[in-house]
Design a protein around this motif. Structure first.
Motif, PDB file in Angstrom:
ATOM      1  N   LEU A  80      21.936  13.943 -13.752  1.00 27.91           N
ATOM      2  CA  LEU A  80      23.061  13.732 -12.838  1.00 27.91           C
ATOM      3  C   LEU A  80      24.003  14.917 -12.982  1.00 27.91           C
ATOM      4  N   GLY A  94      25.978   6.818 -15.390  1.00 27.91           N
ATOM      5  CA  GLY A  94      24.919   6.888 -16.393  1.00 27.91           C
ATOM      6  C   GLY A  94      24.278   5.534 -16.624  1.00 27.91           C
ATOM      7  N   ASN A 108      23.349  13.110 -18.355  1.00 28.22           N
ATOM      8  CA  ASN A 108      24.546  12.943 -17.539  1.00 28.22           C
ATOM      9  C   ASN A 108      25.420  14.187 -17.688  1.00 28.22           C
TER      10      ASN A 108
END
Length: 115
Positions: A80, A94, A108
């Motif tokens: 991400l 997350g 993340n």
């Protein structure tokens, strides 16, 4: 003179046979898909599908601004990246990504950026 004409005709026939043979071989090679190429396509398809599932899960998460979040999936590992307005959204993104079936790990890399 008749032999010259005969040789010209014979040469033309030979040229046509060679051209047809080369075309047939090229067509056979182009239509054959190697198993390795099929595996690569299947892997890309699976990665794209997993990425779509994670994006859908992020979109459904209440209170999460997904407008600046990018999702990348590769072999079950999801990354991400992007920005969100506060730390709580980083945590919820997350958690949502980890909850998707097929996700083995989440990296993340989201950052907080005041809007």
């Amino acid at each position: 003179m008749k032999s010259v004409g005969f040789l010209k005709a014979l040469g033309s026939v030979v040229a046509m046979v060679v051209a047809c043979n080369v075309y047939a071989q090229a067509s056979d090679a182009a239509s054959t898909v190697s198993p390795a190429a099929a595996n690569v396509k299947a892997g890309k398809r699976a990665n794209n599908q997993l990425g779509r599932k994670v994006r859908a899960a992020l979109t459904k998460t209440q209170g999460l601004d997904v407008s600046n979040i990018a999702v990348r999936a590769r072999g079950g590992a999801v990354t991400l990246t992007g920005t969100v307005p506060d730390q709580g959204q980083i945590d919820s993104a997350g958690t949502a990504a980890k909850g998707v079936a097929g996700v083995s790990s989440v990296s993340n890399k989201l950052t907080v950026m005041q809007q």
